[in-house]
Design a protein around this motif. Sequence first.
Motif, PDB file in Angstrom:
ATOM      1  N   LYS A  44       7.823  20.791 -18.288  1.00 34.97           N
ATOM      2  CA  LYS A  44       6.785  19.749 -18.202  1.00 34.97           C
ATOM      3  C   LYS A  44       7.360  18.381 -18.584  1.00 34.97           C
ATOM      4  N   VAL A  45       8.218  18.368 -19.569  1.00 36.04           N
ATOM      5  CA  VAL A  45       8.878  17.116 -19.965  1.00 36.04           C
ATOM      6  C   VAL A  45       9.801  16.649 -18.845  1.00 36.04           C
ATOM      7  N   ALA A  46      10.462  17.588 -18.184  1.00 38.54           N
ATOM      8  CA  ALA A  46      11.344  17.230 -17.064  1.00 38.54           C
ATOM      9  C   ALA A  46      10.545  16.556 -15.956  1.00 38.54           C
ATOM     10  N   VAL A  47       9.379  17.100 -15.630  1.00 38.45           N
ATOM     11  CA  VAL A  47       8.529  16.491 -14.596  1.00 38.45           C
ATOM     12  C   VAL A  47       8.047  15.127 -15.070  1.00 38.45           C
ATOM     13  N   LEU A  48       7.617  15.042 -16.316  1.00 40.12           N
ATOM     14  CA  LEU A  48       7.128  13.774 -16.852  1.00 40.12           C
ATOM     15  C   LEU A  48       8.191  12.678 -16.753  1.00 40.12           C
ATOM     16  N   ALA A  65      10.317  11.742  -4.662  1.00 36.38           N
ATOM     17  CA  ALA A  65      11.080  11.576  -5.903  1.00 36.38           C
ATOM     18  C   ALA A  65      12.503  11.100  -5.636  1.00 36.38           C
ATOM     19  N   LEU A  66      12.950  11.191  -4.391  1.00 42.37           N
ATOM     20  CA  LEU A  66      14.229  10.617  -3.957  1.00 42.37           C
ATOM     21  C   LEU A  66      15.427  10.970  -4.833  1.00 42.37           C
ATOM     22  N   GLY A  67      15.532  12.211  -5.229  1.00 39.19           N
ATOM     23  CA  GLY A  67      16.690  12.617  -6.021  1.00 39.19           C
ATOM     24  C   GLY A  67      16.520  12.463  -7.522  1.00 39.19           C
ATOM     25  N   PHE A  68      15.391  11.935  -7.955  1.00 37.49           N
ATOM     26  CA  PHE A  68      15.149  11.796  -9.392  1.00 37.49           C
ATOM     27  C   PHE A  68      14.686  13.119 -10.022  1.00 37.49           C
ATOM     28  N   GLN A  69      14.364  14.139  -9.205  1.00 39.55           N
ATOM     29  CA  GLN A  69      13.802  15.397  -9.708  1.00 39.55           C
ATOM     30  C   GLN A  69      14.627  16.021 -10.819  1.00 39.55           C
ATOM     31  N   GLU A  70      15.925  15.938 -10.720  1.00 40.62           N
ATOM     32  CA  GLU A  70      16.792  16.589 -11.706  1.00 40.62           C
ATOM     33  C   GLU A  70      17.722  15.592 -12.398  1.00 40.62           C
ATOM     34  N   LEU A  71      17.251  14.383 -12.536  1.00 41.38           N
ATOM     35  CA  LEU A  71      18.056  13.356 -13.196  1.00 41.38           C
ATOM     36  C   LEU A  71      18.289  13.723 -14.658  1.00 41.38           C
ATOM     37  N   TYR A  92       9.829  12.486 -12.600  1.00 41.28           N
ATOM     38  CA  TYR A  92       8.871  11.984 -11.617  1.00 41.28           C
ATOM     39  C   TYR A  92       8.255  10.663 -12.085  1.00 41.28           C
ATOM     40  N   GLY A  93       8.181  10.491 -13.401  1.00 39.78           N
ATOM     41  CA  GLY A  93       7.722   9.206 -13.939  1.00 39.78           C
ATOM     42  C   GLY A  93       8.689   8.082 -13.583  1.00 39.78           C
ATOM     43  N   ILE A  94       9.970   8.355 -13.700  1.00 40.41           N
ATOM     44  CA  ILE A  94      10.992   7.366 -13.319  1.00 40.41           C
ATOM     45  C   ILE A  94      10.920   7.089 -11.821  1.00 40.41           C
ATOM     46  N   ALA A  95      10.723   8.137 -11.034  1.00 38.17           N
ATOM     47  CA  ALA A  95      10.606   7.945  -9.584  1.00 38.17           C
ATOM     48  C   ALA A  95       9.395   7.075  -9.244  1.00 38.17           C
ATOM     49  N   SER A  96       8.308   7.272  -9.953  1.00 37.10           N
ATOM     50  CA  SER A  96       7.108   6.465  -9.730  1.00 37.10           C
ATOM     51  C   SER A  96       7.372   4.996 -10.049  1.00 37.10           C
ATOM     52  N   ILE A  97       8.034   4.754 -11.162  1.00 34.58           N
ATOM     53  CA  ILE A  97       8.387   3.374 -11.539  1.00 34.58           C
ATOM     54  C   ILE A  97       9.351   2.779 -10.515  1.00 34.58           C
ATOM     55  N   PHE A  98      10.281   3.590 -10.050  1.00 35.02           N
ATOM     56  CA  PHE A  98      11.221   3.141  -9.025  1.00 35.02           C
ATOM     57  C   PHE A  98      10.471   2.623  -7.797  1.00 35.02           C
ATOM     58  N   TRP A  99       9.470   3.395  -7.315  1.00 36.03           N
ATOM     59  CA  TRP A  99       8.689   2.963  -6.152  1.00 36.03           C
ATOM     60  C   TRP A  99       7.979   1.642  -6.408  1.00 36.03           C
ATOM     61  N   TRP A 106       0.822  -1.209   0.000  1.00 35.85           N
ATOM     62  CA  TRP A 106       0.000   0.000   0.000  1.00 35.85           C
ATOM     63  C   TRP A 106       0.858   1.262   0.000  1.00 35.85           C
ATOM     64  N   PHE A 107       1.893   1.287   0.832  1.00 33.72           N
ATOM     65  CA  PHE A 107       2.753   2.464   0.921  1.00 33.72           C
ATOM     66  C   PHE A 107       3.441   2.734  -0.417  1.00 33.72           C
ATOM     67  N   GLY A 108       4.036   1.712  -0.998  1.00 38.22           N
ATOM     68  CA  GLY A 108       4.731   1.882  -2.276  1.00 38.22           C
ATOM     69  C   GLY A 108       3.797   2.290  -3.397  1.00 38.22           C
ATOM     70  N   THR A 109       2.611   1.694  -3.417  1.00 34.38           N
ATOM     71  CA  THR A 109       1.624   2.049  -4.441  1.00 34.38           C
ATOM     72  C   THR A 109       1.148   3.482  -4.262  1.00 34.38           C
ATOM     73  N   LEU A 110       0.941   3.884  -3.015  1.00 32.89           N
ATOM     74  CA  LEU A 110       0.532   5.260  -2.736  1.00 32.89           C
ATOM     75  C   LEU A 110       1.608   6.252  -3.176  1.00 32.89           C
ATOM     76  N   CYS A 111       2.863   5.942  -2.901  1.00 29.12           N
ATOM     77  CA  CYS A 111       3.967   6.819  -3.328  1.00 29.12           C
ATOM     78  C   CYS A 111       4.008   6.939  -4.846  1.00 29.12           C
ATOM     79  N   ALA A 112       3.911   5.803  -5.537  1.00 27.64           N
ATOM     80  CA  ALA A 112       3.935   5.809  -7.005  1.00 27.64           C
ATOM     81  C   ALA A 112       2.733   6.580  -7.558  1.00 27.64           C
ATOM     82  N   ALA A 113       1.576   6.385  -6.960  1.00 30.02           N
ATOM     83  CA  ALA A 113       0.370   7.072  -7.429  1.00 30.02           C
ATOM     84  C   ALA A 113       0.482   8.577  -7.222  1.00 30.02           C
ATOM     85  N   LEU A 114       1.008   8.985  -6.084  1.00 36.76           N
ATOM     86  CA  LEU A 114       1.163  10.410  -5.809  1.00 36.76           C
ATOM     87  C   LEU A 114       2.106  11.059  -6.827  1.00 36.76           C
ATOM     88  N   LEU A 115       3.179  10.363  -7.149  1.00 41.32           N
ATOM     89  CA  LEU A 115       4.113  10.882  -8.160  1.00 41.32           C
ATOM     90  C   LEU A 115       3.443  10.944  -9.540  1.00 41.32           C
TER      91      LEU A 115
END
Length: 116
Positions: free
Chosen positions: A87-91, A74-80, A94-101, A36-45
């Motif tokens: 908008k592409v940067a966020v996509l 996002a755990l440091g993925f914000q500026e990867l 944060y998309g990678i961070a979501s997949i990471f979770w 639940w925690f991991g899914t919630l984190c990914a969903a929020l991202l």
Amino acid sequence: MAEDVGSGAHHRGVHRAELRRARTRVVGALIIAVRWFGTLCAALLAIHVVLTVGGANPENGITRFVAYWADPLALGFQELFMPEDPKVAVLVNYGIASIFWLVVTSLATRVLRAIA
């Protein structure tokens, strides 16, 4: 005398079985909590990505709430990656961070299942 020895062994066996069942229940509950925690984190991202790419009002309370919680998740993925379009940067980031979770959650639940 033989009955006492057999009865003690039986009692220890029952106790061990109860401990195994208790451990299985605790680990099962932990697996559910981790999932639940991991899914919630990914969903929020993912929601942060949708709100940003979709052009949601950054002053809106919901948008601010999601952005506030998405940044630490996002755990440091914000500026990867640093594309010119924010908008592409966020996509991407944060998309990678979501997949990471999702990946970390999946691995953690597998490890916990192995323990159970």
